[in-house]
Design an enzyme around this catalytic site. Structure first.
Site, PDB file in Angstrom:
ATOM      1  N   ASP A 117     -39.373 117.352  41.279  1.00  0.00           N
ATOM      2  CA  ASP A 117     -38.708 117.163  39.994  1.00  0.00           C
ATOM      3  C   ASP A 117     -38.585 115.656  39.766  1.00  0.00           C
ATOM      4  O   ASP A 117     -37.695 114.994  40.308  1.00  0.00           O
ATOM      5  CB  ASP A 117     -37.339 117.840  40.010  1.00  0.00           C
ATOM      6  N   TYR A 162     -29.876 118.300  41.179  1.00  0.00           N
ATOM      7  CA  TYR A 162     -29.696 118.878  39.839  1.00  0.00           C
ATOM      8  C   TYR A 162     -31.056 118.939  39.155  1.00  0.00           C
ATOM      9  O   TYR A 162     -31.818 117.970  39.182  1.00  0.00           O
ATOM     10  CB  TYR A 162     -28.725 118.026  39.010  1.00  0.00           C
ATOM     11  N   LYS A 192     -37.307 112.668  30.086  1.00  0.00           N
ATOM     12  CA  LYS A 192     -36.748 111.339  29.844  1.00  0.00           C
ATOM     13  C   LYS A 192     -37.787 110.308  29.366  1.00  0.00           C
ATOM     14  O   LYS A 192     -38.111 110.269  28.192  1.00  0.00           O
ATOM     15  CB  LYS A 192     -35.995 110.855  31.103  1.00  0.00           C
TER      16      LYS A 192
HETATM   17  C1  LIG Z   1     -33.741 115.519  38.129  1.00  0.00           C
HETATM   18  C2  LIG Z   1     -33.432 116.205  36.830  1.00  0.00           C
HETATM   19  N1  LIG Z   1     -34.118 117.309  36.501  1.00  0.00           N
HETATM   20  C3  LIG Z   1     -33.911 117.950  35.342  1.00  0.00           C
HETATM   21  C4  LIG Z   1     -32.970 117.487  34.440  1.00  0.00           C
HETATM   22  C5  LIG Z   1     -32.744 118.212  33.150  1.00  0.00           C
HETATM   23  O1  LIG Z   1     -33.243 117.452  32.091  1.00  0.00           O
HETATM   24  P1  LIG Z   1     -32.673 117.673  30.609  1.00  0.00           P
HETATM   25  O2  LIG Z   1     -31.288 117.120  30.598  1.00  0.00           O
HETATM   26  O3  LIG Z   1     -33.642 116.915  29.744  1.00  0.00           O
HETATM   27  O4  LIG Z   1     -32.703 119.131  30.342  1.00  0.00           O
HETATM   28  C6  LIG Z   1     -32.245 116.347  34.743  1.00  0.00           C
HETATM   29  C7  LIG Z   1     -31.236 115.821  33.794  1.00  0.00           C
HETATM   30  O5  LIG Z   1     -30.633 114.809  33.981  1.00  0.00           O
HETATM   31  C8  LIG Z   1     -32.463 115.685  35.976  1.00  0.00           C
HETATM   32  O6  LIG Z   1     -31.778 114.598  36.331  1.00  0.00           O
END
Ligand SMILES: Cc1ncc(COP(=O)(O)O)c(C=O)c1O
Length: 436
Positions: free
Chosen positions: A237, A142, A265
């Site tokens: 990511d 994700y 985060k």
């Molecule tokens: C690995 C990863 N990338 C991107 C995101 C997206 O981040 P956001 O919720 O701040 O848009 C998340 C969200 O949990 C994530 O776990």
């Protein structure tokens, strides 16, 4: 005073599903979501005054625990001087310098407002830089709710992916290739078929959205090699793993060098933020220097930047910070596995830094999305609700990771294990009754 049930009913009148992010609705575990009133350290309190030891930590953002004094102080001082200017402040470069110093492969960095914005911009940048259109991602990975990344595996690699949500055009989904995490053979096949069209691989270097699944040895280096051979970019990511599994993220632990990295985060200390960074030549493709456009009204806003800076200062200046965090997480996961085993409950787990995953299954080595899908979700639901009743707040889905903060001391870990002991005994009893 209103109960969580009453508040949820009211919220559903005005907010779709009563929540502003779907997983909060408890759909994966059933029941009524808890409404919280406040948090401190390792604890959360709900609107009825019940306390919980929290293993969600705002989905990993709160590595120092809830409401740490130093972060609150920085927010107060900064807010008094103005909330946002839509213009540059010196602290943006401080945070950029701090992150690029602490993470090994970031030469330049752009601050945005969420992880989703970071991954959206990273793939646009990869496409702009390489002049190619396809993106390769992994089943169960994700990366936020970006159209091109909200895609699941289609019937085969030749046709590309299919939308994982209504509202995503087929043509967009077709540009995304989906293969299995930890399956280098499938990635190789995808490159053999489409290599010259692949702009980038985007990967969570520890998968954190299929519970927590670490990479098999050779997987991340294999991705690097394929990208080098075919001239594609490798995007890590690290929205979850950045500053969570180690000070330098998973790229420091794995020693694999991504071209681009996305963050979120923790770098905002609990306030909204995201970032992408990487090789200077690629980053300089972003506007205003380069042809790839990206912008944001509140990007680099003073409050998030101040909270992030203090948080990263703490992480980098506290001796043995990650060693201690890892030890606590290991203690928790090992303790849970042992107690489950004593009651004859098949539970497996992974722990890395302040991140963990639990899987109710007989299978020993969980390294594939399919194994996570096939684990016993009914048992997870019962475990989740029984732990909740004992005052332990876990992520309300078997596909989410758990998060330990440095506010989780021996006392909280020990209490969690004692309560889990009771819960496993209940589960054992009810499984026996169900079997008779
Ligand atoms: C690995 C990863 N990338 C991107 C995101 C997206 O981040 P956001 O919720 O701040 O848009 C998340 C969200 O949990 C994530 O776990």
């Amino acid at each position: 005073m209103h109960s969580s049930e009453e508040l949820f009913l009211r919220a559903q009148q005005w907010i779709p599903g009563g929540v502003n992010s779907p997983v909060r609705a408890f759909n994966a575990v059933g029941g009524n979501p808890i409404f919280f009133s406040h948090g401190k350290g390792a604890y959360l309190w709900d609107v009825a005054g019940q306390s919980y030891i929290d293993y969600v930590g705002s989905w990993g953002a709160l590595i120092l625990g809830h409401a740490p004094e130093a972060v609150l102080e920085a927010i107060r001082l900064t807010a008094e001087r103005g909330l946002s200017f839509g213009a540059s402040i010196s602290a943006e470069a401080d945070l950029a310098e701090k992150i690029t110093t602490l993470m090994p492969n970031l030469e330049k960095i752009r601050l945005v407002n969420s992880g989703t914005e970071a991954t959206m911009t990273a793939i646009r940048l990869a496409r702009g830089f390489t002049g190619r259109s396809k993106i390769l991602k992994f089943n169960g990975g994700y990366h936020g709710h970006v159209d091109a990344l909200l895609v699941k595996a289609g019937s085969g690699l030749a046709s590309g992916g299919i939308p994982d949500s209504a509202g995503i055009p087929q043509e967009v989904a077709q540009q995304t290739l989906i293969v299995d995490y930890n399956n280098l053979e499938q990635v190789t096949q995808a490159f053999i078929q489409h290599g010259k069209d692949i702009a980038a691989i985007i990967v969570e270097p520890v998968a954190g959205n299929m519970s927590c699944v670490p990479p098999l040895s050779g997987f991340l280096p294999g991705l690097r090699e394929l990208c080098d051979y075919y001239g594609s970019l490798l995007i890590f990511d690290e929205v979850i793993t950045g500053f969570r599994v180690a000070l330098g993220g998973m790229q420091a632990l794995s020693q694999v060098k991504p071209d681009l990295t996305t963050l979120g985060k923790i770098i905002g200390g609990g306030l909204p933020i995201g970032a992408l960074g990487g090789r200077r030549d690629i980053m300089d493709f972003l506007a205003p220097l380069g042809p790839v456009y990206q912008a944001g009204t509140l990007s680099g806003n003073p409050i998030s930047v101040a909270a992030g800076l203090v948080t990263l200062d703490k992480l980098s200046s506290t001796p043995h910070y990650y060693e201690d965090l890892s030890n606590q997480t290991q203690k928790l996961v090992q303790g849970l596995l042992e107690r489950a085993a004593e009651k004859g409950i098949a539970l497996q787990g992974h722990a890395i830094g302040g991140l963990f995953g639990l899987f109710f299954t007989q299978e020993k080595d969980i390294y594939h999305y399919q194994q996570v899908r096939q684990s016993n979700h009914t048992l997870f639901q019962r475990f989740f609700h029984a732990m909740l009743a004992e005052g332990i707040y876990l992520a309300p889905s078997p596909f989410e990771s758990g998060f330990v903060s440095s506010a989780h001391s021996d006392q909280e870990i020990e209490q969690t294990l004692q309560r889990a002991d009771k819960v496993f005994a209940q589960l054992q009893l009810t499984s026996c009754v169900a079997m008779v």
